[in-house]
Design a protein around this motif. Structure first.
Motif, PDB file in Angstrom:
ATOM      1  N   ALA A 104      62.489 110.917  71.901  1.00  0.00           N
ATOM      2  CA  ALA A 104      62.616 112.352  72.397  1.00  0.00           C
ATOM      3  C   ALA A 104      64.197 112.817  72.202  1.00  0.00           C
ATOM      4  CB  ALA A 104      62.268 112.357  73.722  1.00  0.00           C
ATOM      5  N   ALA A 105      65.036 111.885  72.105  1.00  0.00           N
ATOM      6  CA  ALA A 105      66.086 112.017  71.857  1.00  0.00           C
ATOM      7  C   ALA A 105      66.851 112.045  70.287  1.00  0.00           C
ATOM      8  CB  ALA A 105      67.516 111.070  72.614  1.00  0.00           C
ATOM      9  N   GLY A 106      65.792 111.677  69.297  1.00  0.00           N
ATOM     10  CA  GLY A 106      66.175 111.539  68.045  1.00  0.00           C
ATOM     11  C   GLY A 106      67.258 110.800  67.546  1.00  0.00           C
ATOM     12  N   LEU A 107      67.268 109.542  68.329  1.00  0.00           N
ATOM     13  CA  LEU A 107      68.032 108.317  68.152  1.00  0.00           C
ATOM     14  C   LEU A 107      67.322 107.448  67.142  1.00  0.00           C
ATOM     15  CD1 LEU A 107      70.949 107.085  68.559  1.00  0.00           C
ATOM     16  CD2 LEU A 107      69.896 106.135  70.544  1.00  0.00           C
ATOM     17  N   ASP A 108      67.823 107.409  65.739  1.00  0.00           N
ATOM     18  CA  ASP A 108      67.276 106.563  64.832  1.00  0.00           C
ATOM     19  C   ASP A 108      67.863 105.180  64.948  1.00  0.00           C
ATOM     20  OD1 ASP A 108      65.955 105.302  63.008  1.00  0.00           O
ATOM     21  OD2 ASP A 108      66.662 106.757  61.257  1.00  0.00           O
ATOM     22  N   ARG A 117      73.117 111.388  71.720  1.00  0.00           N
ATOM     23  CA  ARG A 117      71.817 111.130  71.751  1.00  0.00           C
ATOM     24  C   ARG A 117      71.211 109.873  72.648  1.00  0.00           C
ATOM     25  NH1 ARG A 117      68.690 113.840  67.749  1.00  0.00           N
ATOM     26  NH2 ARG A 117      70.117 115.019  65.959  1.00  0.00           N
ATOM     27  N   LEU A 118      72.378 109.036  72.750  1.00  0.00           N
ATOM     28  CA  LEU A 118      72.069 107.875  73.524  1.00  0.00           C
ATOM     29  C   LEU A 118      72.194 108.408  74.938  1.00  0.00           C
ATOM     30  CD1 LEU A 118      71.705 104.734  73.960  1.00  0.00           C
ATOM     31  CD2 LEU A 118      73.897 104.641  73.728  1.00  0.00           C
ATOM     32  N   SER A 119      73.109 108.888  75.308  1.00  0.00           N
ATOM     33  CA  SER A 119      73.084 109.365  76.609  1.00  0.00           C
ATOM     34  C   SER A 119      71.828 110.202  77.207  1.00  0.00           C
ATOM     35  CB  SER A 119      74.448 110.262  77.029  1.00  0.00           C
ATOM     36  OG  SER A 119      75.450 109.540  76.629  1.00  0.00           O
ATOM     37  N   ILE A 120      71.370 110.991  76.217  1.00  0.00           N
ATOM     38  CA  ILE A 120      70.160 111.920  76.822  1.00  0.00           C
ATOM     39  C   ILE A 120      68.846 110.907  76.685  1.00  0.00           C
ATOM     40  CG2 ILE A 120      68.617 113.795  75.881  1.00  0.00           C
ATOM     41  CD1 ILE A 120      70.952 115.112  74.860  1.00  0.00           C
ATOM     42  N   ALA A 121      68.794 109.944  75.515  1.00  0.00           N
ATOM     43  CA  ALA A 121      67.925 108.957  75.733  1.00  0.00           C
ATOM     44  C   ALA A 121      67.913 108.062  77.164  1.00  0.00           C
ATOM     45  CB  ALA A 121      67.895 107.988  74.576  1.00  0.00           C
ATOM     46  N   LEU A 122      69.054 108.065  77.446  1.00  0.00           N
ATOM     47  CA  LEU A 122      69.063 106.735  79.090  1.00  0.00           C
ATOM     48  C   LEU A 122      68.534 107.871  80.165  1.00  0.00           C
ATOM     49  CD1 LEU A 122      72.492 105.303  78.389  1.00  0.00           C
ATOM     50  CD2 LEU A 122      70.229 104.123  78.178  1.00  0.00           C
ATOM     51  N   ALA A 144      72.746 119.160  67.870  1.00  0.00           N
ATOM     52  CA  ALA A 144      72.802 118.924  69.396  1.00  0.00           C
ATOM     53  C   ALA A 144      71.949 119.854  70.058  1.00  0.00           C
ATOM     54  CB  ALA A 144      74.256 119.046  69.878  1.00  0.00           C
ATOM     55  N   TRP A 145      72.221 121.275  69.706  1.00  0.00           N
ATOM     56  CA  TRP A 145      71.323 122.274  70.410  1.00  0.00           C
ATOM     57  C   TRP A 145      69.868 122.313  69.919  1.00  0.00           C
ATOM     58  CZ3 TRP A 145      73.030 124.009  74.415  1.00  0.00           C
ATOM     59  CH2 TRP A 145      74.313 124.442  74.945  1.00  0.00           C
ATOM     60  N   ALA A 146      69.563 121.884  68.842  1.00  0.00           N
ATOM     61  CA  ALA A 146      68.235 121.737  68.405  1.00  0.00           C
ATOM     62  C   ALA A 146      67.654 120.620  69.223  1.00  0.00           C
ATOM     63  CB  ALA A 146      68.207 121.343  66.786  1.00  0.00           C
ATOM     64  N   LEU A 147      68.380 119.529  69.423  1.00  0.00           N
ATOM     65  CA  LEU A 147      67.947 118.367  70.282  1.00  0.00           C
ATOM     66  C   LEU A 147      67.444 118.912  71.924  1.00  0.00           C
ATOM     67  CD1 LEU A 147      67.265 115.445  71.244  1.00  0.00           C
ATOM     68  CD2 LEU A 147      69.731 115.058  71.244  1.00  0.00           C
ATOM     69  N   LEU A 148      68.411 119.541  72.360  1.00  0.00           N
ATOM     70  CA  LEU A 148      68.297 120.000  73.769  1.00  0.00           C
ATOM     71  C   LEU A 148      67.113 121.038  73.964  1.00  0.00           C
ATOM     72  CD1 LEU A 148      72.058 120.539  74.862  1.00  0.00           C
ATOM     73  CD2 LEU A 148      70.253 118.464  75.372  1.00  0.00           C
ATOM     74  N   ARG A 149      67.183 121.917  72.665  1.00  0.00           N
ATOM     75  CA  ARG A 149      65.798 123.018  72.870  1.00  0.00           C
ATOM     76  C   ARG A 149      64.691 121.975  72.741  1.00  0.00           C
ATOM     77  NH1 ARG A 149      67.995 125.738  69.370  1.00  0.00           N
ATOM     78  NH2 ARG A 149      68.942 127.531  70.821  1.00  0.00           N
ATOM     79  N   SER A 150      64.434 121.173  71.888  1.00  0.00           N
ATOM     80  CA  SER A 150      63.279 119.989  71.688  1.00  0.00           C
ATOM     81  C   SER A 150      62.756 119.595  73.011  1.00  0.00           C
ATOM     82  CB  SER A 150      63.421 119.319  70.681  1.00  0.00           C
ATOM     83  OG  SER A 150      64.146 118.245  70.920  1.00  0.00           O
ATOM     84  N   VAL A 151      63.693 119.154  73.730  1.00  0.00           N
ATOM     85  CA  VAL A 151      63.704 118.651  75.080  1.00  0.00           C
ATOM     86  C   VAL A 151      63.123 119.606  75.803  1.00  0.00           C
ATOM     87  CG1 VAL A 151      64.729 117.347  77.182  1.00  0.00           C
ATOM     88  CG2 VAL A 151      65.398 116.739  74.815  1.00  0.00           C
ATOM     89  N   ALA A 152      63.716 120.841  75.923  1.00  0.00           N
ATOM     90  CA  ALA A 152      63.284 121.572  76.731  1.00  0.00           C
ATOM     91  C   ALA A 152      61.685 122.245  76.512  1.00  0.00           C
ATOM     92  CB  ALA A 152      64.205 123.176  76.820  1.00  0.00           C
ATOM     93  N   VAL A 195      66.589 122.175  80.878  1.00  0.00           N
ATOM     94  CA  VAL A 195      67.940 121.416  80.525  1.00  0.00           C
ATOM     95  C   VAL A 195      69.034 122.413  81.012  1.00  0.00           C
ATOM     96  CG1 VAL A 195      69.134 120.913  78.590  1.00  0.00           C
ATOM     97  CG2 VAL A 195      66.641 120.568  78.480  1.00  0.00           C
ATOM     98  N   LEU A 196      69.889 121.887  81.622  1.00  0.00           N
ATOM     99  CA  LEU A 196      71.280 122.370  82.022  1.00  0.00           C
ATOM    100  C   LEU A 196      72.338 121.957  80.974  1.00  0.00           C
ATOM    101  CD1 LEU A 196      71.288 122.642  85.775  1.00  0.00           C
ATOM    102  CD2 LEU A 196      70.458 124.476  84.365  1.00  0.00           C
ATOM    103  N   ALA A 197      72.864 122.746  80.215  1.00  0.00           N
ATOM    104  CA  ALA A 197      74.126 122.147  79.386  1.00  0.00           C
ATOM    105  C   ALA A 197      75.273 122.953  79.302  1.00  0.00           C
ATOM    106  CB  ALA A 197      73.212 122.163  77.787  1.00  0.00           C
ATOM    107  N   VAL A 198      76.375 122.156  79.634  1.00  0.00           N
ATOM    108  CA  VAL A 198      77.806 122.783  79.638  1.00  0.00           C
ATOM    109  C   VAL A 198      78.379 122.951  78.282  1.00  0.00           C
ATOM    110  CG1 VAL A 198      79.956 122.567  80.489  1.00  0.00           C
ATOM    111  CG2 VAL A 198      78.181 122.112  82.032  1.00  0.00           C
TER     112      VAL A 198
END
Length: 340
Positions: free
Chosen positions: A147-151, A173-178, A204-212, A218-221
């Protein structure tokens, strides 16, 4: 099917009404109001020091607000802070949930899965066989990593790559995966676009949009919100306080009762006039004292002359007496010498 549907993440609606947080140095943010539905991408935009991170932590139950209310998935803040923490997760937040640079990627993922099973797992989880628990943990890790796109295979040393060797986007990506290992209903990420190139920022925004889109709110600063996101702008505390300061100055001028408010030019003119007046007064006083001293000197000249003659005569008498005493002492000394 029912159990799998329950385990799937479902986003939490976020509602804020006059939300504000005050700290020892004043208001971090104030009068924040917005509504975001489940699975929304909310971008908290503003300059550094405008309370973006504090708002992020307050909406996830990590900081207690001082005014207004907010609801996260129907849980009211600040009364239900512990319950909000259970359904939310923090990605990268400096000083709160940072990655350990000495840990490897595999160590971070394994530790988070262990903590998830230990503190957030149900009683049924502990009744499973060890092999089943390990398989379940591995499945959660693979799901979160995907889900975080971390290969992991593309990393320099695979899962054994240290965090210090990761690029900025890979660390994000690792932080989001955790955070996604716990399947939260609300994901919060700080400094989303910090130190990222334009291409990495878009990823990064494409990743957060996919999570949403998968169902997690998702709340992103960020410093600049992307298109298509719900934009929440926070203002700098000094900028927000400027109008209040001007209003207070107009209502209560800094002058004592009975005094007259004057401009700087009038004050300078008044100061120069006072200086000239004081100088003229001082000169007149000095002239008057000089005239008085001159008259007194003229009147006292004879008396001074008479007094000057007296010390002269006295000095002459003393001189004669001294000479006589010296001759007599010398004679006595010769006489004593002769006797000896």
């Amino acid at each position: 099917m029912g159990a799998e549907a329950e385990e799937r993440p479902h986003g939490a609606a976020v509602v804020a009404d006059g939300f504000g947080l005050k700290g020892p140095r004043g208001w971090a943010f104030r009068e924040v109001s917005f509504r975001a539905g489940p699975g929304a991408l909310v971008a908290i935009e503003g300059p550094s020091g405008s309370g973006r991170t504090c708002l992020l932590l307050a909406l996830t139950g990590r900081m207690k607000a001082k005014e207004g209310t907010a609801e996260i998935g129907g849980l009211r803040l600040p009364k239900k802070m512990a319950a909000v923490r259970r359904i939310s997760a923090l990605g990268h937040v400096p000083g709160v949930s940072e990655l350990d640079p000495a840990f490897t990627v595999a160590e971070h993922l394994g530790e988070r899965a262990l903590l998830q099973r230990r503190f957030d797992g149900s009683v049924r989880t502990f009744l499973r066989r060890p092999s089943e628990r390990r398989a379940s943990a591995r499945a959660r890790i693979d799901e979160a990593v995907a889900a975080a796109g971390l290969d992991l295979a593309a990393l320099p040393k695979g899962e054994r790559t240290s965090v210090r060797d990761l690029e900025r986007l890979e660390a994000l990506r690792l932080s989001i995966a955790l955070a996604l290992i716990g399947r939260p209903r609300l994901l919060a990420v700080d400094d989303t676009d910090l130190k990222l190139s334009d291409a990495d920022r878009a990823e990064a925004w494409a990743l957060l949009r996919s999570v949403a889109d998968s169902g997690t709110t998702v709340l992103a600063v960020c410093s600049e919100a992307p298109e298509g996101a719900l934009r929440i702008t926070t203002l700098d505390a000094t900028t927000a306080a400027a109008p209040d300061t001007d209003t207070d100055t107009d209502k209560a001028p800094d002058t004592a009762p009975g005094t007259e408010a004057r401009t700087d030019g009038e004050a300078e003119a008044d100061t120069e006039a006072r200086t000239e007046a004081d100088t003229a007064t001082a000169d007149d006083t000095a002239d008057a004292d000089t005239n008085k001293a001159s008259k007194a000197d003229k009147a006292q000249v004879p008396a001074k002359a008479d007094k000057a003659e007296v010390p002269a005569k006295a000095d002459k008498a003393d001189s004669d007496l001294t000479e006589d005493t010296t001759e007599e002492g010398a004679a006595d000394a010769l006489a004593e010498t002769g006797r000896a």
